[in-house]
Write a protein that holds these residues in place. Structure first.
Motif, short mmCIF file in Angstrom:
data_model
loop_
_atom_site.label_atom_id
_atom_site.label_comp_id
_atom_site.label_asym_id
_atom_site.label_seq_id
_atom_site.Cartn_x
_atom_site.Cartn_y
_atom_site.Cartn_z
N ARG A 191 0.67 -1.18 0.25
CA ARG A 191 0.21 -0.17 0.09
C ARG A 191 0.60 1.06 0.12
O ARG A 191 0.48 2.40 -0.85
CB ARG A 191 -0.72 0.00 1.28
CG ARG A 191 -1.96 -1.32 1.41
CD ARG A 191 -2.95 -0.71 2.52
NE ARG A 191 -3.78 -1.81 2.66
CZ ARG A 191 -3.78 -3.30 2.27
NH1 ARG A 191 -2.57 -3.65 3.08
NH2 ARG A 191 -4.85 -4.07 2.43
N HIS A 192 1.95 1.20 0.86
CA HIS A 192 2.94 2.16 0.48
C HIS A 192 3.39 2.57 -0.40
O HIS A 192 3.76 3.84 -1.01
CB HIS A 192 3.33 1.79 2.18
CG HIS A 192 3.34 2.83 3.36
ND1 HIS A 192 2.31 3.60 3.83
CD2 HIS A 192 2.78 2.08 4.44
CE1 HIS A 192 1.84 3.24 4.87
NE2 HIS A 192 2.72 2.27 5.62
N THR A 193 3.91 1.62 -1.35
CA THR A 193 4.40 2.00 -2.51
C THR A 193 3.46 2.51 -3.74
O THR A 193 4.09 3.06 -4.58
CB THR A 193 4.52 0.44 -3.07
OG1 THR A 193 5.50 -0.46 -2.49
CG2 THR A 193 4.89 0.60 -4.54
N LEU A 194 2.25 2.49 -3.60
CA LEU A 194 0.94 2.66 -4.49
C LEU A 194 0.67 4.07 -3.73
O LEU A 194 0.48 5.06 -4.97
CB LEU A 194 -0.04 1.85 -4.23
CG LEU A 194 0.12 0.41 -4.74
CD1 LEU A 194 -1.50 -0.42 -4.34
CD2 LEU A 194 0.34 0.18 -6.08
N LEU A 195 0.48 3.94 -2.51
CA LEU A 195 1.01 5.85 -2.46
C LEU A 195 0.88 6.44 -3.03
O LEU A 195 1.61 7.66 -3.24
CB LEU A 195 0.11 6.17 -0.56
CG LEU A 195 -1.01 5.45 0.08
CD1 LEU A 195 -0.12 5.24 1.72
CD2 LEU A 195 -1.83 6.20 0.06
N ARG A 196 2.74 5.62 -2.81
CA ARG A 196 3.95 6.22 -3.03
C ARG A 196 3.85 6.99 -4.70
O ARG A 196 4.33 7.71 -5.31
CB ARG A 196 5.26 6.32 -2.77
CG ARG A 196 6.64 7.51 -3.45
CD ARG A 196 7.91 6.57 -2.60
NE ARG A 196 8.37 5.29 -3.21
CZ ARG A 196 7.96 3.88 -2.61
NH1 ARG A 196 7.51 3.89 -1.51
NH2 ARG A 196 8.36 3.07 -3.59
N ASN A 197 3.34 5.53 -5.74
CA ASN A 197 3.47 6.37 -6.99
C ASN A 197 2.52 6.48 -6.86
O ASN A 197 2.46 7.52 -8.72
CB ASN A 197 3.82 4.88 -7.52
CG ASN A 197 4.88 3.80 -7.13
OD1 ASN A 197 6.15 4.63 -6.41
ND2 ASN A 197 5.56 2.68 -7.01
N VAL A 198 1.77 6.47 -6.47
CA VAL A 198 -0.15 6.74 -7.92
C VAL A 198 -0.72 7.90 -7.27
O VAL A 198 -0.67 9.00 -7.47
CB VAL A 198 -1.12 5.80 -7.65
CG1 VAL A 198 -2.22 6.09 -7.79
CG2 VAL A 198 -0.97 4.18 -8.24
#
Length: 238
Positions: A191-198
């Protein structure tokens, strides 16, 4: 601190806020950043403005007289994929979830600093004009810029999505999230990767925006297309 440069072309923003002082304050502040502002004090007036004029982004307060921000967002989503930013005086639950489920792309909690508000606006606008990187060669059955995952087809050049040959309308945020999954099929994305990238959030972002956007994607693409990996995140099935 010096103000960032205004956008190169006027971006039309519809602000819906029933508090007169706050409405004027946000309007003046965003105009200084170069945004073309229109403002409304209630949801029904805002809906009329939205239907009569063209806007690049909407900022909706949750608590509005007549038609509240949640209902207004649902009305907007019946005909438009325009980016929507919700504002709430309560950031601890129901308002946030209801706004995101209604189709909002992101939210901020009032009181909000102007720099934070502008950052969220710019992030939303970048998603609306997002150009994805070239996919990895192994990313599904590919034909040029077209990725195929079972009955799901993602055209990364035309920014078009279809399921079983039928086109699927996605908001800019939903599309960018899907493109992130499509670039890493079969890979668990935290989730944190998606928060950062999206969403372009740091580590202090609210993972509820990810969970609820995934839910919206599942409703449009099929519930089995994006798999939950408990304790880690999500992955797109090949």
């Amino acid at each position: 601190m010096s103000s960032p440069a205004p956008p190169p072309h006027p971006v039309r923003v519809l602000l819906v806020e029933d508090d007169e002082l706050m409405r004027r304050s946000f309007t003046v502040a965003l105009e200084r950043y170069g945004y073309g502002m229109r403002a409304a004090a209630d949801g029904l007036t805002a809906l009329e403005l939205f239907r009569d004029e063209q806007f690049d982004l909407l900022i909706l307060d949750v608590m509005l007289p007549g038609l509240d921000g949640i209902g207004l967002c649902r009305k907007v989503r019946e005909t438009s994929l325009v980016p929507v930013l919700m504002m709430s005086a309560r950031g601890d639950g129901l308002d946030v979830v209801a706004g995101l489920e209604a189709g909002a792309d992101d939210y901020v909690v009032k009181p909000v600093d102007t720099y934070v508000l502008v950052a969220r606006i710019r992030s939303l606008l970048r998603r609306a004009t997002y150009a994805p990187p070239a996919p990895a060669p192994s990313a599904g059955a590919a034909d040029g810029d077209v990725l195929v995952f079972g009955d799901l087809t993602v055209d990364t050049a035309g920014m078009e999505v279809s399921v079983g040959g039928a086109p699927v309308a996605l908001t800019p945020t939903e599309l960018k999230l899907l493109l992130e999954f499509a670039a890493h099929p079969g890979v668990v994305l935290e989730r944190h990767t998606l928060l950062r990238n999206v969403w372009e959030y740091g580590w202090d972002g609210d993972s509820r925006v990810v969970d609820l956007c995934v839910q919206r994607l599942r409703r449009k693409l099929g519930r089995e297309r994006i798999e939950t990996v408990r304790g880690f995140g999500y992955k797109l099935r090949r």
